[in-house]
Design a protein around this motif. Structure first.
Motif, PDB file in Angstrom:
ATOM      1  N   TRP A  19       0.821  -1.206   0.000  1.00  0.00           N
ATOM      2  CA  TRP A  19       0.000   0.000   0.000  1.00  0.00           C
ATOM      3  C   TRP A  19       0.860   1.263   0.000  1.00  0.00           C
ATOM      4  N   LEU A  20       2.050   1.193   0.596  1.00  0.00           N
ATOM      5  CA  LEU A  20       2.986   2.315   0.490  1.00  0.00           C
ATOM      6  C   LEU A  20       3.332   2.556  -0.973  1.00  0.00           C
ATOM      7  N   ARG A  21       3.598   1.486  -1.705  1.00  0.00           N
ATOM      8  CA  ARG A  21       3.890   1.620  -3.138  1.00  0.00           C
ATOM      9  C   ARG A  21       2.706   2.260  -3.860  1.00  0.00           C
ATOM     10  N   ARG A  22       1.496   1.821  -3.523  1.00  0.00           N
ATOM     11  CA  ARG A  22       0.301   2.365  -4.171  1.00  0.00           C
ATOM     12  C   ARG A  22       0.190   3.871  -3.917  1.00  0.00           C
ATOM     13  N   GLY A  23       0.442   4.300  -2.689  1.00  0.00           N
ATOM     14  CA  GLY A  23       0.368   5.710  -2.380  1.00  0.00           C
ATOM     15  C   GLY A  23       1.419   6.517  -3.122  1.00  0.00           C
ATOM     16  N   LEU A  24       2.634   5.992  -3.187  1.00  0.00           N
ATOM     17  CA  LEU A  24       3.701   6.695  -3.888  1.00  0.00           C
ATOM     18  C   LEU A  24       3.432   6.761  -5.390  1.00  0.00           C
ATOM     19  N   GLU A  25       2.873   5.690  -5.940  1.00  0.00           N
ATOM     20  CA  GLU A  25       2.534   5.705  -7.367  1.00  0.00           C
ATOM     21  C   GLU A  25       1.497   6.769  -7.680  1.00  0.00           C
ATOM     22  N   SER A  26       0.586   7.012  -6.746  1.00  0.00           N
ATOM     23  CA  SER A  26      -0.431   8.044  -6.982  1.00  0.00           C
ATOM     24  C   SER A  26       0.164   9.443  -6.968  1.00  0.00           C
ATOM     25  N   ILE A  27       1.346   9.576  -6.381  1.00  0.00           N
ATOM     26  CA  ILE A  27       2.072  10.848  -6.389  1.00  0.00           C
ATOM     27  C   ILE A  27       2.930  10.962  -7.647  1.00  0.00           C
ATOM     28  N   ALA A  28       3.598   9.864  -7.988  1.00  0.00           N
ATOM     29  CA  ALA A  28       4.598   9.888  -9.065  1.00  0.00           C
ATOM     30  C   ALA A  28       3.996  10.141 -10.438  1.00  0.00           C
ATOM     31  N   VAL A  29       2.697   9.912 -10.617  1.00  0.00           N
ATOM     32  CA  VAL A  29       2.092  10.127 -11.935  1.00  0.00           C
ATOM     33  C   VAL A  29       1.930  11.616 -12.253  1.00  0.00           C
ATOM     34  N   GLY A  30       2.094  12.466 -11.248  1.00  0.00           N
ATOM     35  CA  GLY A  30       1.893  13.888 -11.468  1.00  0.00           C
ATOM     36  C   GLY A  30       3.191  14.676 -11.459  1.00  0.00           C
ATOM     37  N   ASP A  31       3.053  15.957 -11.670  1.00  0.00           N
ATOM     38  CA  ASP A  31       4.189  16.873 -11.675  1.00  0.00           C
ATOM     39  C   ASP A  31       4.658  17.097 -10.238  1.00  0.00           C
ATOM     40  N   ASP A  54      12.405   3.097  -6.237  1.00  0.00           N
ATOM     41  CA  ASP A  54      11.900   2.523  -7.480  1.00  0.00           C
ATOM     42  C   ASP A  54      10.772   3.377  -8.063  1.00  0.00           C
ATOM     43  N   VAL A  55       9.801   3.733  -7.218  1.00  0.00           N
ATOM     44  CA  VAL A  55       8.623   4.452  -7.707  1.00  0.00           C
ATOM     45  C   VAL A  55       8.951   5.899  -8.069  1.00  0.00           C
ATOM     46  N   LEU A  56       9.802   6.536  -7.280  1.00  0.00           N
ATOM     47  CA  LEU A  56      10.049   7.973  -7.447  1.00  0.00           C
ATOM     48  C   LEU A  56      11.330   8.277  -8.221  1.00  0.00           C
ATOM     49  N   ASN A  58      12.105   8.610 -11.361  1.00  0.00           N
ATOM     50  CA  ASN A  58      12.024   9.612 -12.429  1.00  0.00           C
ATOM     51  C   ASN A  58      11.029  10.726 -12.121  1.00  0.00           C
ATOM     52  N   TRP A  59      10.587  10.783 -10.884  1.00  0.00           N
ATOM     53  CA  TRP A  59       9.643  11.830 -10.474  1.00  0.00           C
ATOM     54  C   TRP A  59      10.391  13.151 -10.348  1.00  0.00           C
ATOM     55  N   SER A  60       9.735  14.244 -10.674  1.00  0.00           N
ATOM     56  CA  SER A  60      10.408  15.548 -10.720  1.00  0.00           C
ATOM     57  C   SER A  60      10.487  16.238  -9.360  1.00  0.00           C
ATOM     58  N   GLY A  61       9.823  15.694  -8.358  1.00  0.00           N
ATOM     59  CA  GLY A  61       9.865  16.314  -7.042  1.00  0.00           C
ATOM     60  C   GLY A  61      11.017  15.821  -6.186  1.00  0.00           C
ATOM     61  N   VAL A  62      11.037  16.292  -4.947  1.00  0.00           N
ATOM     62  CA  VAL A  62      12.075  15.917  -3.976  1.00  0.00           C
ATOM     63  C   VAL A  62      11.467  14.933  -2.982  1.00  0.00           C
ATOM     64  N   TRP A  63      12.251  13.917  -2.588  1.00  0.00           N
ATOM     65  CA  TRP A  63      11.756  12.992  -1.572  1.00  0.00           C
ATOM     66  C   TRP A  63      12.882  12.601  -0.627  1.00  0.00           C
ATOM     67  N   ARG A  64      12.481  12.267   0.588  1.00  0.00           N
ATOM     68  CA  ARG A  64      13.431  11.819   1.612  1.00  0.00           C
ATOM     69  C   ARG A  64      12.816  10.672   2.410  1.00  0.00           C
ATOM     70  N   ASP A  97      -3.358   5.041   2.353  1.00  0.00           N
ATOM     71  CA  ASP A  97      -4.187   5.955   1.571  1.00  0.00           C
ATOM     72  C   ASP A  97      -3.453   6.361   0.298  1.00  0.00           C
ATOM     73  N   PHE A  98      -4.154   7.035  -0.608  1.00  0.00           N
ATOM     74  CA  PHE A  98      -3.528   7.423  -1.874  1.00  0.00           C
ATOM     75  C   PHE A  98      -4.293   8.590  -2.487  1.00  0.00           C
ATOM     76  N   PHE A  99      -3.634   9.267  -3.431  1.00  0.00           N
ATOM     77  CA  PHE A  99      -4.271  10.376  -4.139  1.00  0.00           C
ATOM     78  C   PHE A  99      -5.184   9.841  -5.236  1.00  0.00           C
ATOM     79  N   LEU A 100      -6.299  10.512  -5.415  1.00  0.00           N
ATOM     80  CA  LEU A 100      -7.168  10.228  -6.551  1.00  0.00           C
ATOM     81  C   LEU A 100      -6.495  10.713  -7.834  1.00  0.00           C
ATOM     82  N   PRO A 101      -6.919  10.223  -8.992  1.00  0.00           N
ATOM     83  CA  PRO A 101      -6.353  10.733 -10.248  1.00  0.00           C
ATOM     84  C   PRO A 101      -6.480  12.259 -10.324  1.00  0.00           C
ATOM     85  N   GLN A 102      -5.388  12.919 -10.607  1.00  0.00           N
ATOM     86  CA  GLN A 102      -5.273  14.382 -10.651  1.00  0.00           C
ATOM     87  C   GLN A 102      -5.521  15.044  -9.286  1.00  0.00           C
ATOM     88  N   GLY A 103      -5.611  14.226  -8.217  1.00  0.00           N
ATOM     89  CA  GLY A 103      -5.916  14.781  -6.899  1.00  0.00           C
ATOM     90  C   GLY A 103      -4.822  15.696  -6.376  1.00  0.00           C
TER      91      GLY A 103
END
Length: 315
Positions: A19-31, A54-56, A58-64, A97-103
């Motif tokens: 579920w952590l992966r699912r939540g991160l994937e919902s973030i990584a699809v966006g800018d 793995d998930v983040l 190629n994501w353009s944001g910062v993560w720690r 939990d996770f973000f909705l599409p475009q959320g």
């Protein structure tokens, strides 16, 4: 010195890697512009770091990421993530939990459009089950600012008004009102919303941004017992100290809150087929502290129905 991001998405993780992966994937699809992700991990292992990498990747944001050899516990893990954040605003997205599409995009656009007018915001959510089937779409019909008095009445007359990942808070407020207090145990989030709403009110946003997952592993599923009732009653005593609600308003809020709290808890157990636990939750009405509480018309039908069911043997 780099500019601070607009939003920090704080993810306190605990032994739910899929579920952590699912939540991160919902973030990584966006800018990821103007966003940072903070993961503080109380899990038994640090596999969350590999999942995030793995998930983040190629994501353009910062993560720690931070793994705790000695778990901090629920509230302190939330606090650690917030204290580590650098964004102007923070939100806590639990690892189930996770973000909705475009959320996430809608959330950021809203913050940018409002321009720092409101320090506490509440967005809409979809309540989903473990398989992500939508159980309820909970959202506001229109944008509305609730000043402290109105905000507290809404908060304490509706026990499900605030779903954790739907709250967005200006980060500097934690310096002013303090962090989550683990002494309040399971309702420590409600105690925090009380402090924030009493001081700043809340801006309700019509946009739905996140999915809130209800499942058997959730800590809140085990919170329907006598100790929690005792803590919630003390919380109403704290609410009275703000002197924002009249005595009759406090009593009405208490009636509505406890009816929804107990009946919703009983319904969750009934839906899962946990008959004995359903009866135990309904048995909370027999506690001396709740014995004199009047039945509220809004919940009278369900209380009568559940009371009758609780008297039956196992079906």
């Amino acid at each position: 010195m780099p500019k601070a991001p607009l939003l920090s998405v704080c993810i306190p993780a605990y032994n739910r890697p899929a579920w952590l992966r699912r939540g991160l994937e919902s973030i990584a699809v966006g800018d990821g512009t103007d966003i940072e992700v903070i993961i503080t991990d109380d899990s038994d292992t640090d596999q969350g770091q590999a999942i995030a990498a793995d998930v983040l990747e190629n994501w353009s944001g910062v993560w720690r990421y931070e793994h705790h050899q000695q778990p901090l516990g629920m509230a302190q893990n939330w606090n650690r993530a917030i204290q580590w954040a650098t964004g102007q605003y923070v939100m806590v997205l639990h690892d189930d939990d996770f973000f909705l599409p475009q959320g996430l995009g809608r959330l950021v656009n809203k913050l940018q459009g409002l321009g720092n007018q409101y320090p506490v915001l509440l967005f809409g959510v979809w309540v989903v089950d473990a398989q992500e089937r939508v159980m309820k779409r909970q959202k506001f019909r229109q944008d509305e600012f609730l000043p402290p008095h109105n905000a507290l009445i809404r908060l304490f007359s509706n026990s499900s008004l605030v779903r954790f990942p739907a709250v967005v808070i200006r980060r500097d407020l934690f310096v002013e009102v303090g962090y989550f207090n683990p002494d309040w145990r399971e309702p420590c989030d409600l105690e925090m919303w009380m402090r924030l709403f009493a001081n700043y009110g809340v801006y309700c946003c019509r946009e739905a941004t996140v999915a809130y997952r209800v499942h058997a592993q959730a800590l809140t599923m085990a919170s329907f017992h006598e100790k929690t009732v005792e803590i919630l009653l003390r919380l109403f005593e704290e609410l009275a100290k703000f002197n924002l609600l009249s005595g009759s308003e406090l009593e009405q809020c208490k009636q509505l809150f406890f009816h929804q709290y107990i009946l919703a808890g009983a319904w969750r157990q009934l839906r899962r087929g946990q008959w004995d636990t359903f009866k135990a939750v309904m048995g909370l009405w027999q506690l001396p502290e709740l014995g004199g509480m009047l039945w509220t018309p809004k919940w009278c039908f369900f209380r009568s129905l559940f009371t009758a069911l609780a008297r039956l043997p196992y079906p």
